[in-house]
Each structure stands twice: as structure tokens, then as C-alpha cells.
Design an enzyme around this catalytic site. Structure first.
Site, mmCIF file in Angstrom:
data_model
loop_
_atom_site.group_PDB
_atom_site.id
_atom_site.type_symbol
_atom_site.label_atom_id
_atom_site.label_comp_id
_atom_site.label_asym_id
_atom_site.label_seq_id
_atom_site.Cartn_x
_atom_site.Cartn_y
_atom_site.Cartn_z
ATOM 1 N N LYS A 36 0.846 -1.211 0.000
ATOM 2 C CA LYS A 36 0.000 0.000 0.000
ATOM 3 C C LYS A 36 0.873 1.250 0.000
ATOM 4 C CE LYS A 36 -1.818 1.626 4.058
ATOM 5 N NZ LYS A 36 -1.556 3.051 4.315
ATOM 6 N N ASN A 37 1.905 1.256 0.886
ATOM 7 C CA ASN A 37 2.682 2.489 1.074
ATOM 8 C C ASN A 37 3.731 2.705 -0.002
ATOM 9 O OD1 ASN A 37 1.041 2.923 3.214
ATOM 10 N ND2 ASN A 37 2.551 2.408 4.788
ATOM 11 N N CYS A 131 -5.037 12.092 12.460
ATOM 12 C CA CYS A 131 -5.900 10.917 12.590
ATOM 13 C C CYS A 131 -5.647 10.318 13.975
ATOM 14 C CB CYS A 131 -5.623 9.928 11.474
ATOM 15 S SG CYS A 131 -3.912 9.501 11.387
ATOM 16 N N ARG A 136 -0.451 14.844 12.797
ATOM 17 C CA ARG A 136 0.412 14.474 11.675
ATOM 18 C C ARG A 136 0.644 15.710 10.803
ATOM 19 N NH1 ARG A 136 -1.540 8.839 9.280
ATOM 20 N NH2 ARG A 136 0.504 8.880 8.284
ATOM 21 N N ASP A 321 4.075 0.488 12.140
ATOM 22 C CA ASP A 321 2.837 -0.093 11.583
ATOM 23 C C ASP A 321 2.607 -1.532 12.026
ATOM 24 O OD1 ASP A 321 3.178 1.643 8.397
ATOM 25 O OD2 ASP A 321 2.449 2.290 10.355
ATOM 26 N N ARG A 413 -9.010 -0.388 4.137
ATOM 27 C CA ARG A 413 -8.141 0.655 3.585
ATOM 28 C C ARG A 413 -6.785 0.075 3.196
ATOM 29 N NH1 ARG A 413 -7.950 6.396 6.455
ATOM 30 N NH2 ARG A 413 -6.334 6.475 4.879
HETATM 31 C C1 EPZ Z 1 4.095 6.854 6.261
HETATM 32 O O1 EPZ Z 1 3.337 7.896 6.846
HETATM 33 C C2 EPZ Z 1 3.153 5.662 6.169
HETATM 34 N N1 EPZ Z 1 2.014 5.991 5.327
HETATM 35 C C3 EPZ Z 1 2.653 5.279 7.567
HETATM 36 O O2 EPZ Z 1 1.840 4.112 7.435
HETATM 37 C C4 EPZ Z 1 3.866 4.934 8.413
HETATM 38 O O3 EPZ Z 1 3.435 4.636 9.727
HETATM 39 C C5 EPZ Z 1 4.831 6.131 8.451
HETATM 40 O O4 EPZ Z 1 5.206 6.483 7.089
HETATM 41 C C6 EPZ Z 1 6.095 5.824 9.230
HETATM 42 O O5 EPZ Z 1 6.731 4.719 8.682
HETATM 43 C C7 EPZ Z 1 2.168 5.978 3.976
HETATM 44 O O6 EPZ Z 1 3.248 5.712 3.446
HETATM 45 C C8 EPZ Z 1 0.952 6.285 3.153
HETATM 46 P P1 EPZ Z 1 6.151 10.179 8.560
HETATM 47 P P2 EPZ Z 1 3.950 9.411 6.904
HETATM 48 O O7 EPZ Z 1 6.126 11.438 7.781
HETATM 49 O O8 EPZ Z 1 4.781 9.647 5.692
HETATM 50 C C9 EPZ Z 1 6.040 13.368 12.078
HETATM 51 C C10 EPZ Z 1 -0.100 2.802 7.685
HETATM 52 O O9 EPZ Z 1 -0.733 2.317 8.638
HETATM 53 N N2 EPZ Z 1 6.074 14.376 11.011
HETATM 54 O O10 EPZ Z 1 7.371 9.294 8.499
HETATM 55 O O11 EPZ Z 1 2.850 10.329 7.218
HETATM 56 C C11 EPZ Z 1 4.703 12.638 12.081
HETATM 57 O O12 EPZ Z 1 3.736 13.371 12.821
HETATM 58 C C12 EPZ Z 1 0.437 4.220 7.773
HETATM 59 O O13 EPZ Z 1 0.132 2.213 6.595
HETATM 60 C C13 EPZ Z 1 6.185 15.718 11.360
HETATM 61 O O14 EPZ Z 1 6.244 16.063 12.534
HETATM 62 O O15 EPZ Z 1 4.901 9.269 8.190
HETATM 63 C C14 EPZ Z 1 5.049 11.342 12.745
HETATM 64 O O16 EPZ Z 1 5.038 11.505 14.147
HETATM 65 C C15 EPZ Z 1 0.218 4.826 9.163
HETATM 66 N N3 EPZ Z 1 6.203 16.647 10.371
HETATM 67 C C16 EPZ Z 1 6.482 11.090 12.280
HETATM 68 O O17 EPZ Z 1 6.994 12.346 11.817
HETATM 69 C C17 EPZ Z 1 6.128 16.297 9.040
HETATM 70 O O18 EPZ Z 1 6.171 17.201 8.176
HETATM 71 C C18 EPZ Z 1 6.582 10.085 11.145
HETATM 72 O O19 EPZ Z 1 5.791 10.552 10.091
HETATM 73 C C19 EPZ Z 1 6.014 14.933 8.712
HETATM 74 C C20 EPZ Z 1 6.003 13.991 9.702
#
Ligand code: EPZ
Length: 433
Positions: A36-37, A131, A136, A321, A413
Site C-alpha cells: 500500500k505504502n 488521525c 500528523r 505499523d 483501507r
Molecule cells: C508513512 O506515513 C506511512 N504511510 C505510515 O503508514 C507509516 O506509519 C509512516 O510512514 C512511518 O513509517 C504511507 O506511506 C501512506 P512520517 P507518513 O512522515 O509519511 C512526524 C499505515 O498504517 N512528522 O514518516 O505520514 C509525524 O507526525 C500508515 O500504513 C512531522 O512532525 O509518516 C510522525 O510523528 C500509518 N512533520 C512522524 O513524523 C512532518 O512534516 C513520522 O511521520 C512529517 C512527519
């Protein structure tokens, strides 16, 4: 928990639930679907194609359908060529704003920002909400765009980014190895002038896929999979068609590995074992037998589970995840386990539901202290999000008696034909309307 009658009286559509009878041993082989990701990002990346993209092994899940809608709202032609193959054609007139309704449904819609910014110099996006797994924000994405010379305005619930005088390559150090920010900045740098270096980049396997995909389109990216990614801006991309196959979903694979550890002897096939190394080592620590082959992993439960501490970290650490799923397993281990969530701010909302099933867990700031040595008993529970839902399915397999899980829409999803695959392994699981 909102009870079903309230929801239905309030006019909610019929709530679909899953019913699981615990204690059945899982046996057999299950094939993992496409990631998915990865697929969501390759779909967003196709915005940079000047021709046609064929994306194979795409999972038929709700988030992919949402991204299909997002891309159509931007002017792309996209359809299913067969059960798991997408055909995407860019007919040249891209819009700069995607459908608010769809962006609101799925945060991953934000991944269209980088491609649009680099290709048409402007993107206006409804601010996707947080969410249940926590705040996020997109600040790292937007700071990256600004570093490349874009003007970014956030007002009236929208993000507006525009590159008036074009984008210029630069060096960007991410405060946190954010997956989404790494992907969006990498995309934005592709047609920028000069070289961009992203430091402290996320190293997830899905990012390597995006580098490969973009380079097929004529981009010049190196280093994905390490913490330093170098993008040499090009003036234009090629007009070649692209035919790309999505890698297996390491989180779906891990979910089935933990389900097998909960009780059974299962071969999880069509996966890349190195993508689940952190989980393999944790399962062995818990006392589960794991046999790794070229493209499959065999997981056999022994009925006994040692407690183990889990520290969630960015890839290649233990993935966030799979945190809810491993916590469900450790709820029945001998002894106390401490699970620490270092990626998301509040990813323990599902713990209340496990407690309803008899788990003894206390959440203290970023950690869940799981006392283990409990027997789980079936109960009516609610899944607040996708991976929490997966954890409750695993708890249902472990529990004595019947568990009904509300929130099937979340499971759909991210998991393709989940109950069908579990029934194929001998689980007693069915959908209740
Ligand atoms: C991706 O989300 C995945 N989703 C998530 O999978 C996964 O948990 C996550 O990466 C971490 O591996 C998809 O790829 C569609 P991040 P993403 O930016 O890119 C903070 C699932 O269940 N952050 O690495 O949104 C954020 O709040 C989903 O498949 C900021 O603070 O994750 C979080 O605490 C859930 N500012 C941390 O970093 C930003 O600008 C990691 O977020 C961006 C992120």
C-alpha cells in the site's frame, strides 16, 4: 466506544463488523499483496509521466481507490487494466487542486504536492487532518519546499505552494526521517535547477521504489534507502511509457507473521524477507520458530511466548505499523513487555479495546507496559484505525470465544481480502452486516 445502535439511529450506514471465533490454528500458505505504502506514492509519481504508466501488483484496497479519485480530480486518466494492474495516462492538462473530499479522507493525498510543484509550479491542497494515531503535521514537507524556493501559504484550511521563479536545488536536513517529507522533497527536486541533497532522509524500501520509478521517467536520483539522497535536477523528463511492478507489502506480511505466531504454522509467501528483519528477530526473541527462504518466511507458533521489549524506530528499526499487532501477541506472553512508540504521538488508542478482552496493559507517555500472563476472551471491540484493527483481529484469533470488531472499513483501507486470506488459513472469521 460508540455502540452500534447509536450509530445506526444516528443515520450511519449499516455498520459492518467482523466476527472471529478464537483458538483456531492457522495452517497453509498465504501470498502477500502489493505494498500500500509504495503503490500510493508510485500513483502520485505518475503525475510526472508524459505518457502512460502501467503499475502491476497494485492491491485492490480502499486507499488505492481514493488515490484513483484524487488523480482523476487532477486530470489524470486512470483505470484498472485487470484485477491488480493500473493504467494511468497523463493527457497533459493537470489541475493544481485535488478534490477536498478525497484529500480529507486520506493523508497520503499530500504526496501529490511534490510532483505538482515541480511539474506545474503550483499546488493547492486541502489541509489533510490528523488521525487517531496522532498529530500528523506536514511542516517538514513545507519547509523542504520553501528551501527549494517555493512560496508556501497556509490559510483558510488550505496549503498553497507555488514556485514563482522555478525551484532551485539546495541541501536539506530533515529534523526527523519523515517518509512523506522525504518523498515529497525528492519529487519536488526532480525538475529543480541544480542539485538537491536530502540528509537524514527516511530509508524505507518504498522510497527506493520511488527513486527507481522516477529514474525510469528520466530523473537523476541516487541514494534512496540510505540517509542521504541526491537529486540532480533535469530540465525535462522523457516521454517513455513505464511498466512497473509494486514490491510486496512488508506490513501485511508482518501482520500475517504475527497472526501465525498467535497460533499455527503458516508460510507467508511472495514477500522480501529482508524487509521484515526487525520483526523476524523479535519473533525469535519471543520464542516463535521462524524459517526464512528466498521469497517466503515460515512461522510456527510453539504455544508459549516469552515477553520482550519492543522499541519502534524508523526503518530498518521495528516498524510503527506493526506496533499494535505485536502488542496484541505480547498480551499473552509470560512476563512483562514494554513497547515504546517513537514515531507517532499517540498510537495506543487500541489498548482500551485489548483491555476489554482481558489484557493487562498500562500506557505511560510513549510506552505501553504489557503485563502478559493473561488469557484473552472474546468481546465486542472497535477498531479506531487500520493497524489497530489488525491488532484486534490477532487478539480475536488468540482469544477464547467470539470477538466482534467494528471498523471493518479501516481494515479495507490497507488489507486486500483480509478475511478471505485468513479463512483460507483456517481461521473462523466472517463478516456481519
Ligand atoms: C508513512 O506515513 C506511512 N504511510 C505510515 O503508514 C507509516 O506509519 C509512516 O510512514 C512511518 O513509517 C504511507 O506511506 C501512506 P512520517 P507518513 O512522515 O509519511 C512526524 C499505515 O498504517 N512528522 O514518516 O505520514 C509525524 O507526525 C500508515 O500504513 C512531522 O512532525 O509518516 C510522525 O510523528 C500509518 N512533520 C512522524 O513524523 C512532518 O512534516 C513520522 O511521520 C512529517 C512527519
Amino acid at each position: 466506544m460508540i455502540d452500534t445502535d447509536t450509530m445506526v439511529q444516528a443515520g450511519a450506514s449499516v455498520v459492518e463488523r467482523l466476527e472471529i471465533v478464537g483458538g483456531r490454528k492457522l495452517r497453509g500458505v498465504v501470498n502477500v499483496s502489493g505494498a500500500k505504502n509504495a503503490v500510493l506514492k508510485l500513483m502520485a509519481a505518475s503525475l510526472l509521466s508524459n505518457s502512460q504508466c502501467i503499475i502491476r501488483n497494485a492491491p485492490k484496497i480502499r486507499d488505492v481507490e481514493t488515490m484513483i479519485g484524487v488523480l482523476r480530480s487532477l486530470g489524470m486518466e486512470i483505470s484498472w487494466a485487470d484485477e491488480n494492474t493500473l493504467r494511468i495516462t497523463n493527457n497533459g492538462d493537470l489541475k493544481d487542486t485535488a478534490s477536498d473530499e478525497l484529500v480529507r479522507q486520506m493523508r497520503a493525498s499530500a504526496q501529490v504536492m511534490g510532483p505538482l510543484l515541480t511539474k506545474i509550479g503550483r499546488v493547492k491542497l486541502f489541509q489533510p487532518g490528523g488521525c487517531v494515531i496522532g498529530q500528523r503535521p506536514l511542516d517538514l514537507h513545507l519547509k523542504g519546499f520553501q528551501a527549494l524556493g517555493a512560496e508556501v501559504i497556509e490559510e483558510h484550511g488550505y496549503i498553497l505552494a507555488q514556485a514563482r521563479g522555478g525551484l532551485k536545488g539546495t541541501e536539506i536536513l530533515l529534523d526527523f526521517p519523515s517518509v512523506g517529507a522525504t518523498e515529497n522533497i525528492m519529487a519536488a527536486a526532480i525538475l529543480a535547477e541544480g542539485v538537491t541533497i536530502i540528509r537524514n532522509a527516511a530509508k524505507e524500501p518504498e522510497i527506493i521504489e520511488e527513486q527507481n520509478f522516477y529514474n525510469r521517467l528520466g530523473a537523476r536520483i541516487r541514494g534512496a534507502g540510505t540517509d542521504t539522497i541526491r537529486i540532480e535536477g533535469v530540465s525535462q523528463l522523457n516521454n517513455r511509457d513505464i511498466d512497473y511492478t509494486v514490491i510486496p507489502d512488508r506490513i501485511e506480511a508482518g501482520t500475517f507473521m504475527i497472526a501465525a505466531a498467535a497460533g499455527g504454522d503458516v508460510e507467508i509467501a511472495a514477500l522480501i524477507p529482508e524487509h521484515v528483519e526487525a520483526l523476524i528477530s523479535k519473533l525469535k526473541e519471543i520464542g516463535i520458530e521462524v524459517e526464512t527462504k528466498e521469497e517466503s518466511v515460515r512461522v510456527r507458533s510453539t504455544g508459549r511466548y516469552r515477553s520482550a521489549d519492543v522499541t519502534v524506530l524508523p526503518y530498518p528499526g521495528f516498524p510503527t505499523d506493526l506496533q499494535p499487532q505485536i502488542t496484541a501477541l505480547l498480551a499473552v506472553a509470560d512476563g512483562t513487555s514494554i513497547i515504546t512508540e517513537n514515531v507517532f504521538g499517540s498510537r495506543f488508542r487500541y489498548v482500551d479495546e485489548l483491555i476489554r478482552m482481558g489484557a493487562a496493559i498500562r500506557v505511560e507517555s510513549r510506552s505501553a507496559i504489557v503485563k502478559g500472563n493473561t488469557k484473552l476472551s472474546g468481546a465486542p471491540v472497535y477498531a479506531p484505525d487500520l493497524r489497530a484493527g489488525a491488532a484486534l483481529v490477532i487478539a480475536g484469533l488468540l482469544a477464547e470465544g467470539k470477538t466482534t470488531i467494528e471498523g471493518v472499513q479501516y481494515l479495507e483501507r490497507g488489507y486486500e481480502r483480509l478475511e478471505e486470506k485468513l479463512v483460507g488459513l483456517g481461521a473462523e472469521i466472517k463478516r456481519l452486516d
